[in-house]
Design an enzyme around this catalytic site. Structure first.
Site, short mmCIF file in Angstrom:
data_model
loop_
_atom_site.label_atom_id
_atom_site.label_comp_id
_atom_site.label_asym_id
_atom_site.label_seq_id
_atom_site.Cartn_x
_atom_site.Cartn_y
_atom_site.Cartn_z
N CYS A 74 0.88 -1.19 0.00
CA CYS A 74 0.00 0.00 0.00
C CYS A 74 0.91 1.22 0.00
CB CYS A 74 -0.92 0.01 1.23
SG CYS A 74 -1.78 -1.54 1.54
N ALA A 75 1.48 1.55 -1.13
CA ALA A 75 2.68 2.39 -1.16
C ALA A 75 2.41 3.89 -1.14
CB ALA A 75 3.52 2.05 -2.39
N GLY A 76 1.23 4.36 -1.54
CA GLY A 76 1.02 5.79 -1.64
C GLY A 76 1.06 6.48 -0.29
N GLY A 106 6.49 7.72 0.84
CA GLY A 106 7.58 7.96 1.78
C GLY A 106 8.27 6.69 2.23
N LYS A 107 7.50 5.69 2.64
CA LYS A 107 8.10 4.43 3.09
C LYS A 107 8.73 3.68 1.93
CE LYS A 107 4.92 3.89 7.01
NZ LYS A 107 4.06 5.07 6.72
N GLU A 164 0.07 0.45 -5.47
CA GLU A 164 -0.85 1.49 -5.01
C GLU A 164 -2.10 1.46 -5.88
OE1 GLU A 164 -3.12 4.16 -3.56
OE2 GLU A 164 -1.28 3.61 -2.48
N ASP A 177 -4.78 -3.14 -6.93
CA ASP A 177 -5.28 -3.44 -5.59
C ASP A 177 -4.38 -4.49 -4.95
OD1 ASP A 177 -6.75 -4.33 -3.35
OD2 ASP A 177 -8.64 -3.82 -4.31
N ASP A 179 1.24 -1.07 4.97
CA ASP A 179 0.91 0.20 5.63
C ASP A 179 -0.56 0.45 5.32
OD1 ASP A 179 0.91 2.62 6.87
OD2 ASP A 179 2.05 3.66 5.32
N CYS A 210 -1.38 3.98 11.03
CA CYS A 210 -1.20 5.26 11.71
C CYS A 210 -2.45 5.52 12.56
CB CYS A 210 -0.99 6.37 10.70
SG CYS A 210 -0.57 7.94 11.48
#
Length: 482
Positions: free
Chosen positions: A302-304, A307-308, A327, A351, A366, A419
């Site tokens: 889940c890259a968007g 940053g990670k 993403e 997905d 993430d 988060c």
């Protein structure tokens, strides 16, 4: 927060900047209601530019579901507002949004009507006026008169109503309003929805005495953290270049005192990027977790916005590994592509639940979440989220974690990250997913992989907190396929 309608159209403002908006009173001139022959442009001259920008920003947030951190910088640039005026507009915008629900309670009491019954432009103007009266060092006459000028421009029929409401609000200070409207009510006192206060209390478990510290930390603007990209610049070099200080925990974090991070050459040149130190810690923990066998294929599911993925890509480049970044949203996939330029990262728009590829050695999930751990960075977020947002999110989180485990080879590592400290999105999500794998998953203790971090939970997961660590409330669970 209340529902919002559409504000009335406004013309562009011409004219100079206010020299001291913090003490500036109402403009001189006729105070009567605007006549039909008076143009909106001429009316707008009555409102000083910082307050006008703040009004436009919170209107965009409420009317268009905009995000303050995106809307406000554009408005400041468009109106050429800088220096003290920009700082005033920023504090007024973010403070009004952050305390929105509590300000609405005060406004409703002073107006003797529900805020839902107040016309949206008037309502937003009253919020700005109430924040100045109760939370800023703005003289009461200036806060009232400039807000009335604003109402004169955006809702001239409500001038008398707004003036009366503001004068009632100004008769008491913030503490007196709190004591009158909700003595002992933490949700009102710290401007958090009651369900969020309960969720934080549950997540703190036997440390509920810290609840007020956590709520207060959410109301303190977050500092800017930079990530020094490994192999390109060290944290110490980045701190010297930017005038910041090396972060207390991670190997790559630099804290900036103030200013626009994008102005620094290191950020413009791709040597560093903006990223909360907590986000850096969880990504680095995945990269450093011990595994069995090969260590060449990494996946960010889940890259968007990237940053990670950028930090993982920088570490992968040093270790001879490659990263696949997935993403689902096309515009966020483009942000990832921009963030990872020059790094061994291949971006896929799709997905993560349907991603099909040979097994990976390290996988980061993430997961999309309520974002309750980053409320200090997103002032409007606390009022947008509702308890009924949780079921679809928690279902998605579990599906993504199952997909990540399926995509991990035996001996490989999965990092599940949110988060948010909400137990439905953290411990419960991990426990329920592990049960489905019937003994094929081993929990690793994530805490030793958080450099220099103490007091991060009972384990084996790790939970960071704004009031304890000065980071977003990041949750990390490390799982190993066996």
């Amino acid at each position: 927060m209340t529902g919002d309608g559409h504000s009335r159209p406004r013309g562009d403002r011409a004219g100079g900047r206010a020299s001291d908006p913090r003490s500036r009173g109402a403009s001189n001139g006729n105070r009567g209601a605007a006549g039909p022959d008076r143009s909106r442009d001429r009316q707008q001259h009555r409102v000083d530019p910082p307050r006008w920008v703040a009004f436009q920003a919170i209107s965009a947030v409420h009317r268009d579901d905009g995000y303050a951190n995106l809307v406000l910088p554009k408005l400041l640039a468009e109106h050429r507002i800088r220096g003290l005026d920009a700082a005033f507009a920023t504090e007024l915008t973010y403070g009004t949004l952050r305390l929105g629900g509590s300000l609405d309670t005060v406004i409703a009491a002073a107006a003797d009507r529900a805020v839902e019954r107040i016309d949206p432009p008037t309502r937003d103007a009253l919020r700005l006026g109430a924040y100045q009266l109760l939370h800023m060092r703005v003289p009461a006459h200036a806060a009232v008169s400039t807000t009335v000028d604003l109402v004169r421009t955006v809702a001239p029929g409500a001038i008398g109503f707004a003036n009366a409401v503001l004068r009632r609000i100004g008769q008491r200070d913030w503490q007196t309003w709190l004591d009158e409207l909700g003595p002992g009510d933490l949700a009102l006192r710290y401007a958090h929805p009651p369900w969020v206060v309960r969720a934080f209390s549950d997540a703190l478990k036997d440390r509920k005495d810290e609840l007020e510290d956590l709520l207060a930390a959410d109301n303190t603007p977050a500092p800017v953290h930079l990530c020094a990209r490994p192999g390109r610049i060290t944290a110490r070099e980045l701190a010297e270049e930017t005038g910041g200080v090396v972060g207390p925990f991670g190997a790559y974090a630099v804290h900036l005192p103030d200013g626009a991070p994008g102005d620094h050459p290191a950020v413009r040149d791709g040597l560093a990027h903006v990223q909360d130190e907590g986000s850096q810690l969880v990504a680095a923990a995945l990269a450093d977790a011990p595994l069995d066998g090969t260590d060449r294929r990494w996946l960010d599911l889940c890259a968007g916005p990237g940053g990670k993925a950028a930090l993982l890509g920088s570490l992968a480049a040093l270790r001879g590994a490659e990263v696949a970044a997935v993403e689902v949203a096309p515009h966020r996939a483009r942000l990832v592509e921009h963030a990872v330029r020059g790094l061994p990262v291949e971006v896929y728009c799709g997905d993560g639940r349907d991603f099909d590829a040979p097994a990976y050695d390290r996988v980061l999930v993430d997961a999309p979440c309520t974002g309750l751990g980053a409320l200090r960075r997103r002032p409007e977020a606390r009022w947008r989220r509702q308890p009924n947002d949780l079921p679809p999110l928690t279902r998605l989180q579990r599906e993504l974690l199952r997909s990540a485990l399926d995509l991990t080879r035996p001996g490989g590592i999965v990092a599940y990250v949110t988060c948010s400290p909400h137990i439905n999105e953290t411990r419960m999500a991990v426990d329920e997913t592990i049960r489905r794998f019937d003994g094929r998953i081993e929990r690793l203790d994530a805490r030793p992989l958080m450099e220099n971090v103490t007091d991060s939970g009972d384990g084996p997961w790790a939970q960071l907190w704004p009031h304890r660590h000065g980071t977003d409330a990041m949750f990390l669970a490390l799982l190993k396929r066996v």
